[in-house]
Write a protein that holds these residues in place. Structure first.
Motif, PDB file in Angstrom:
ATOM      1  N   GLY A   1       0.739  -1.210  -0.128  1.00 18.39           N
ATOM      2  CA  GLY A   1       0.007  -0.037  -0.130  1.00 18.39           C
ATOM      3  C   GLY A   1       0.686   1.175   0.067  1.00 18.39           C
ATOM      4  N   GLY A   2       1.959   1.228   0.694  1.00 23.04           N
ATOM      5  CA  GLY A   2       2.970   2.407   0.544  1.00 23.04           C
ATOM      6  C   GLY A   2       3.973   2.287  -0.240  1.00 23.04           C
ATOM      7  N   THR A   3       4.165   1.481  -1.296  1.00 24.22           N
ATOM      8  CA  THR A   3       5.249   1.207  -2.173  1.00 24.22           C
ATOM      9  C   THR A   3       5.801   2.607  -2.804  1.00 24.22           C
ATOM     10  OG1 THR A   3       6.444  -0.226  -3.541  1.00 24.22           O
ATOM     11  CG2 THR A   3       4.014   0.319  -3.914  1.00 24.22           C
TER      12      THR A   3
ATOM     13  N   VAL B   1       5.937  10.963  -0.264  1.00 26.86           N
ATOM     14  CA  VAL B   1       5.648  11.876   0.872  1.00 26.86           C
ATOM     15  C   VAL B   1       7.321  12.243   1.412  1.00 26.86           C
ATOM     16  CG1 VAL B   1       5.307  11.882   3.277  1.00 26.86           C
ATOM     17  CG2 VAL B   1       3.646  10.973   1.639  1.00 26.86           C
ATOM     18  N   LYS B   2       8.167  11.272   1.455  1.00 26.08           N
ATOM     19  CA  LYS B   2       9.574  11.258   1.733  1.00 26.08           C
ATOM     20  C   LYS B   2      10.426  12.274   0.729  1.00 26.08           C
ATOM     21  CE  LYS B   2       9.552   7.459   4.923  1.00 26.08           C
ATOM     22  NZ  LYS B   2       9.902   6.020   5.094  1.00 26.08           N
TER      23      LYS B   2
ATOM     24  N   ASN C   1      16.216  12.440  -5.895  1.00 22.91           N
ATOM     25  CA  ASN C   1      17.753  12.540  -6.534  1.00 22.91           C
ATOM     26  C   ASN C   1      17.680  11.437  -7.524  1.00 22.91           C
ATOM     27  OD1 ASN C   1      18.566  14.306  -4.720  1.00 22.91           O
ATOM     28  ND2 ASN C   1      18.970  12.835  -3.162  1.00 22.91           N
ATOM     29  N   ILE C   2      17.039  10.385  -7.456  1.00 21.66           N
ATOM     30  CA  ILE C   2      17.134   9.214  -8.432  1.00 21.66           C
ATOM     31  C   ILE C   2      16.625   9.695  -9.754  1.00 21.66           C
ATOM     32  CG2 ILE C   2      15.880   7.054  -9.243  1.00 21.66           C
ATOM     33  CD1 ILE C   2      15.998   6.384  -6.234  1.00 21.66           C
TER      34      ILE C   2
ATOM     35  N   GLY D   1      -0.692  11.630   0.304  1.00 19.81           N
ATOM     36  CA  GLY D   1      -0.282  11.206   1.697  1.00 19.81           C
ATOM     37  C   GLY D   1       0.073   9.778   1.605  1.00 19.81           C
ATOM     38  N   SER D   2       0.589   9.372   2.824  1.00 16.91           N
ATOM     39  CA  SER D   2       1.311   8.085   3.241  1.00 16.91           C
ATOM     40  C   SER D   2       0.493   6.917   2.870  1.00 16.91           C
ATOM     41  CB  SER D   2       2.037   7.786   4.485  1.00 16.91           C
ATOM     42  OG  SER D   2       3.145   8.890   4.469  1.00 16.91           O
ATOM     43  N   PHE D   3      -0.778   7.103   3.259  1.00 19.52           N
ATOM     44  CA  PHE D   3      -1.884   6.147   3.400  1.00 19.52           C
ATOM     45  C   PHE D   3      -3.079   6.419   2.413  1.00 19.52           C
ATOM     46  CE2 PHE D   3      -0.348   6.539   7.590  1.00 19.52           C
ATOM     47  CZ  PHE D   3       0.309   5.369   7.580  1.00 19.52           C
TER      48      PHE D   3
END
Length: 254
Positions: free
Chosen positions: A87-89, A95-96, A101-102, A178-180
């Protein structure tokens, strides 16, 4: 292609570092192991209960009961595990900001999404294969060599539905914030599809059918060729989710 392979390896390392491989393989191994055991012990447990003088005569459990229990576990708890693990892949990295950079180094956003999908499907496939082999072996041990028609086809339908769920998660993650956000939107979408599947005329167009007709395929009440259209639609929706996800991800500000 080089960037795709490199990022896919990165995803595998991330899965190992966060113990996703350990969790998925362990949980699905337990699903495969406990399904025939529950089928074998359920009549014994029920007959040993105090029913107030009422005597229950239960039929002797068979390999079919073991597989019915297996598909029940996989279509309920197994899909929940998929949602929680993947779910957070993408949402967490958005979010972070860890993708900045990638992407700045030249890796395409399409490669990022396809790498995440590939790594997730491989992990899902490994867990599913482990559970299926464990379930088959333990069922054969407890009930004798089971001869169950349409078993492989039924397994394939459930596996394909899992691949669709992963694509849906990525699509939801590019749409919701959002994360979720991706997890919640995916869960809501699956719930809606489940409710729509109550309508008999909608079943053949609904991917959820692939995860709800497994036992019916085994006992012959549903024929395999009746699901060919559903399989085609599920594959098309999976590809569509990925294509739209890539297009939306390209336009998304990170």
């Amino acid at each position: 292609m080089r960037g795709f392979l490199a990022f896919t390896k990165k995803e595998f390392r991330e899965q190992a570092r966060t113990y996703k491989w350990l969790i998925v393989l362990s949980v699905f191994f337990l699903f495969g192991l406990m399904s025939p055991l529950l089928a074998k012990l359920t009549p014994v447990l029920i007959s040993s209960m105090d029913m107030g003088g009422v005597t229950l005569t239960l039929p002797k459990p068979t390999a079919m009961d073991a597989y019915a229990q297996y598909f029940k576990n996989m279509t309920q708890m197994g899909i929940v595990v998929l949602l929680l693990i993947f779910g957070g892949t993408l949402s967490n990295e958005l979010v972070k900001g860890t993708l900045v950079n990638i992407l700045a180094k030249g890796l395409s956003r399409a490669a990022v999404l396809l790498s995440k999908y590939t790594a997730a499907v491989i992990l899902w496939s490994a867990g599913f294969l482990l559970s299926a082999v464990t379930n088959y072996g333990y069922t054969a041990y407890l009930f004798g060599e089971p001869r169950v028609p349409a078993l492989i086809f039924s397994m394939f339908c459930l596996w394909l539905f899992g691949c669709f769920v992963i694509a849906l998660i990525l699509f939801s993650s590019t749409l919701a914030a959002g994360s979720f956000g991706g997890l919640i939107l995916s869960a809501v979408t699956l719930f809606i599809l489940l409710m729509v599947n109550i309508l008999p005329k909608a079943e053949k167009f609904n991917p959820v059918t692939l995860a709800s007709k497994n036992t019916a395929l085994l006992n012959g009440t549903v024929k395999g060729d009746s699901l060919y259209l559903t399989i085609g639609i599920t594959i098309a929706l999976t590809v569509l989710c990925l294509v739209i996800s890539i297009q939306m991800f390209r336009k998304k500000k990170i």
